[in-house]
Scaffold this active site. Structure first.
Site, PDB file in Angstrom:
ATOM      1  N   LEU A  26       0.813  -1.218   0.000  1.00  0.00           N
ATOM      2  CA  LEU A  26       0.000   0.000   0.000  1.00  0.00           C
ATOM      3  C   LEU A  26       0.842   1.261   0.000  1.00  0.00           C
ATOM      4  O   LEU A  26       0.396   2.325  -0.433  1.00  0.00           O
ATOM      5  CB  LEU A  26      -0.920   0.007   1.232  1.00  0.00           C
ATOM      6  CG  LEU A  26      -1.941  -1.133   1.327  1.00  0.00           C
ATOM      7  CD1 LEU A  26      -2.668  -1.081   2.663  1.00  0.00           C
ATOM      8  CD2 LEU A  26      -2.932  -1.063   0.182  1.00  0.00           C
ATOM      9  N   GLY A  27       2.045   1.192   0.522  1.00  0.00           N
ATOM     10  CA  GLY A  27       2.914   2.358   0.609  1.00  0.00           C
ATOM     11  C   GLY A  27       4.109   2.059   1.492  1.00  0.00           C
ATOM     12  O   GLY A  27       4.321   0.920   1.942  1.00  0.00           O
TER      13      GLY A  27
ATOM     14  N   GLY B 191       6.877   4.123   4.538  1.00  0.00           N
ATOM     15  CA  GLY B 191       7.310   5.294   5.281  1.00  0.00           C
ATOM     16  C   GLY B 191       8.706   5.069   5.832  1.00  0.00           C
ATOM     17  O   GLY B 191       9.404   4.120   5.445  1.00  0.00           O
ATOM     18  N   GLY B 192       9.105   5.943   6.769  1.00  0.00           N
ATOM     19  CA  GLY B 192      10.439   5.822   7.340  1.00  0.00           C
ATOM     20  C   GLY B 192      10.621   4.555   8.153  1.00  0.00           C
ATOM     21  O   GLY B 192      11.728   4.069   8.338  1.00  0.00           O
TER      22      GLY B 192
ATOM     23  N   GLY C  63       9.114   1.593   7.329  1.00  0.00           N
ATOM     24  CA  GLY C  63       9.088   0.428   6.468  1.00  0.00           C
ATOM     25  C   GLY C  63       7.804   0.377   5.660  1.00  0.00           C
ATOM     26  O   GLY C  63       6.996   1.309   5.679  1.00  0.00           O
ATOM     27  N   PRO C  64       7.577  -0.720   4.916  1.00  0.00           N
ATOM     28  CA  PRO C  64       6.418  -0.833   4.026  1.00  0.00           C
ATOM     29  C   PRO C  64       5.124  -1.200   4.756  1.00  0.00           C
ATOM     30  O   PRO C  64       5.145  -1.735   5.856  1.00  0.00           O
ATOM     31  CB  PRO C  64       6.824  -1.957   3.063  1.00  0.00           C
ATOM     32  CG  PRO C  64       7.742  -2.817   3.881  1.00  0.00           C
ATOM     33  CD  PRO C  64       8.479  -1.892   4.797  1.00  0.00           C
ATOM     34  N   VAL C  65       3.992  -0.902   4.086  1.00  0.00           N
ATOM     35  CA  VAL C  65       2.669  -1.284   4.582  1.00  0.00           C
ATOM     36  C   VAL C  65       2.009  -2.154   3.514  1.00  0.00           C
ATOM     37  O   VAL C  65       2.015  -1.814   2.333  1.00  0.00           O
ATOM     38  CB  VAL C  65       1.793  -0.051   4.867  1.00  0.00           C
ATOM     39  CG1 VAL C  65       0.412  -0.479   5.360  1.00  0.00           C
ATOM     40  CG2 VAL C  65       2.457   0.851   5.906  1.00  0.00           C
TER      41      VAL C  65
ATOM     42  N   LYS D 130       1.794  -3.051   8.919  1.00  0.00           N
ATOM     43  CA  LYS D 130       2.952  -2.153   8.905  1.00  0.00           C
ATOM     44  C   LYS D 130       4.170  -2.970   9.333  1.00  0.00           C
ATOM     45  O   LYS D 130       4.266  -3.415  10.485  1.00  0.00           O
ATOM     46  CB  LYS D 130       2.739  -0.968   9.845  1.00  0.00           C
ATOM     47  CG  LYS D 130       3.874   0.045   9.814  1.00  0.00           C
ATOM     48  CD  LYS D 130       3.667   1.149  10.838  1.00  0.00           C
ATOM     49  CE  LYS D 130       2.606   2.122  10.407  1.00  0.00           C
ATOM     50  NZ  LYS D 130       2.568   3.309  11.305  1.00  0.00           N
TER      51      LYS D 130
ATOM     52  N   ASP E   6       2.272  14.752  14.289  1.00  0.00           N
ATOM     53  CA  ASP E   6       2.527  14.486  12.870  1.00  0.00           C
ATOM     54  C   ASP E   6       1.202  14.400  12.104  1.00  0.00           C
ATOM     55  O   ASP E   6       1.020  13.523  11.268  1.00  0.00           O
ATOM     56  CB  ASP E   6       3.316  13.180  12.722  1.00  0.00           C
ATOM     57  CG  ASP E   6       3.977  13.061  11.348  1.00  0.00           C
ATOM     58  OD1 ASP E   6       4.126  14.100  10.666  1.00  0.00           O
ATOM     59  OD2 ASP E   6       4.315  11.931  10.947  1.00  0.00           O
TER      60      ASP E   6
END
Length: 365
Positions: free
Chosen positions: A206-207, A209-210, A212-214, A228, A325
């Site tokens: 799905l995406g 971030g800092g 790791g992947p989701v 996550k 955030d």
């Protein structure tokens, strides 16, 4: 003048003539409930405290023991009863009766044990209660042992779970202040998550971030999840992982993303969330085609939902949380376009009377 004694039939016997018996005519005596079947096999019932039958049609042997006496009686279809010759019950000698058993009666003192021949089914009927008791006892013991084993394995599982949690949270970070957290968070098996995500297929990603992947996944019960997965090379991601696991475990609100559990196994650290089918808010805001789906009423619903979530974090929850955030990519939309605040990796927990705090690094949006 003394009253006439009342006759009674032995166990497993009945009056030969019920009509005569009711008129106190006992001359016809008693018969077995079920006729003997010598060729198919009979048995014996043990009756205590009796005056033994008339010895007119009997046979004795002074050298036989009780076991041999029984075998001898079974060999002869006309043998109806046997007992020890020694009435003191020492097991010596054998006495056998043939034909009708005449003049048997219960005596209060000095009675002898007599083994009377019966149809095999009558013996089995007597044995059934004992068998039933044995079965019930065995099943009860098995159930108790099963419960004890279950309790043992549950405690062992909890201890393992606590050990894995403690290992994951062993390093102090900004929110825990060195305290051990009591996390009642469901633990997922690695194999279950791997199967749900088709072994972390790129097609289910799905995406990233800092941290790791989701990935999108589907459990065996059909529930869709978002996984996550912490990157092994992400040190900052580890702190965010711990922070999010601790905070979301304690927070419950319809405008906060729901943490379903975690997986801490095979050097893997994963957080499992409810899946948000409409993705993040920024995918609508910065997409001209999808943005047209957000009319004013949906805009207002999303704004109100985010505000309710923040009010809960800042004021209404038992913890006071500053997200730090909050941005459109961290607001997820469910299938009804209801907003849910996500990504609490950088969040800070305040004390009840605390109004400000310091941080050692620049973080957030």
């Amino acid at each position: 003048m003394s009253a006439m004694p009342v006759c009674q039939c032995l166990a497993k016997f009945k009056p030969k003539s019920v009509e005569a018996w009711n008129t106190m005519d006992w001359s016809q005596g008693c018969v077995r409930n079920k006729e003997l079947e010598c060729q198919k096999g009979d048995g014996f019932i043990k009756l205590d405290g009796l005056k033994v039958p008339d010895a007119t049609d009997s046979w004795v042997n002074k050298t036989m023991n009780l076991k041999e006496c029984r075998a001898k009686c079974l060999q002869n279809c006309s043998c109806m009863a046997y007992t020890n010759l020694d009435i003191r019950g020492r097991g010596s000698g054998c006495a056998i009766w043939f034909g009708d058993l005449i003049d048997i009666r219960q005596v209060p003192i000095g009675g002898q044990t007599l083994y009377v021949r019966l149809h095999a089914s009558e013996i089995e009927a007597k044995a059934k209660p004992k068998i039933r008791i044995a079965v019930i006892t065995t099943v009860t013991i098995a159930v108790v042992l099963g419960m004890l084993m279950a309790i043992y394995y549950v405690r062992k599982s909890k201890a393992k779970r606590a050990e894995r949690m403690e290992k994951c949270l062993q390093n102090d970070h900004e929110n825990d202040k060195g305290k051990k957290e009591d996390l009642e968070l469901p633990l997922f098996e690695f194999t279950a998550i791997a199967n749900a995500t088709s072994n972390f297929s790129i097609n289910n990603k799905l995406g990233e971030g800092g941290y790791g992947p989701v990935y999108k996944g589907k459990l065996v019960d059909g529930q869709e999840i978002a996984v996550k997965r912490l990157s092994r090379s992400s040190r900052q991601g580890l702190n965010e992982f711990k922070n999010e696991m601790i905070l979301l475990n304690k927070l419950q609100h319809r405008n906060l993303v729901k943490l379903l559990g975690c997986c801490i196994e095979r050097d893997e650290k994963m957080l499992i969330y409810e899946y948000m089918p409409n993705g993040s808010l920024d995918s609508f805001i910065f997409n001209g085609t999808k943005g047209k789906m957000l009319d004013w009423s949906r805009h207002f619903n999303i704004i109100s939902g985010i505000a309710r979530g923040l009010l809960y974090l800042h004021q209404d929850s038992r913890l006071r949380i500053i997200h730090r955030d909050l941005k459109s990519s961290n607001v997820l939309l469910d299938d009804h376009m209801n907003p849910k605040i996500s990504d609490f990796g950088l969040a800070r927990m305040f004390l009840a009377d605390q109004t400000e705090g310091d941080t050692s690094r620049v973080v957030g949006t």
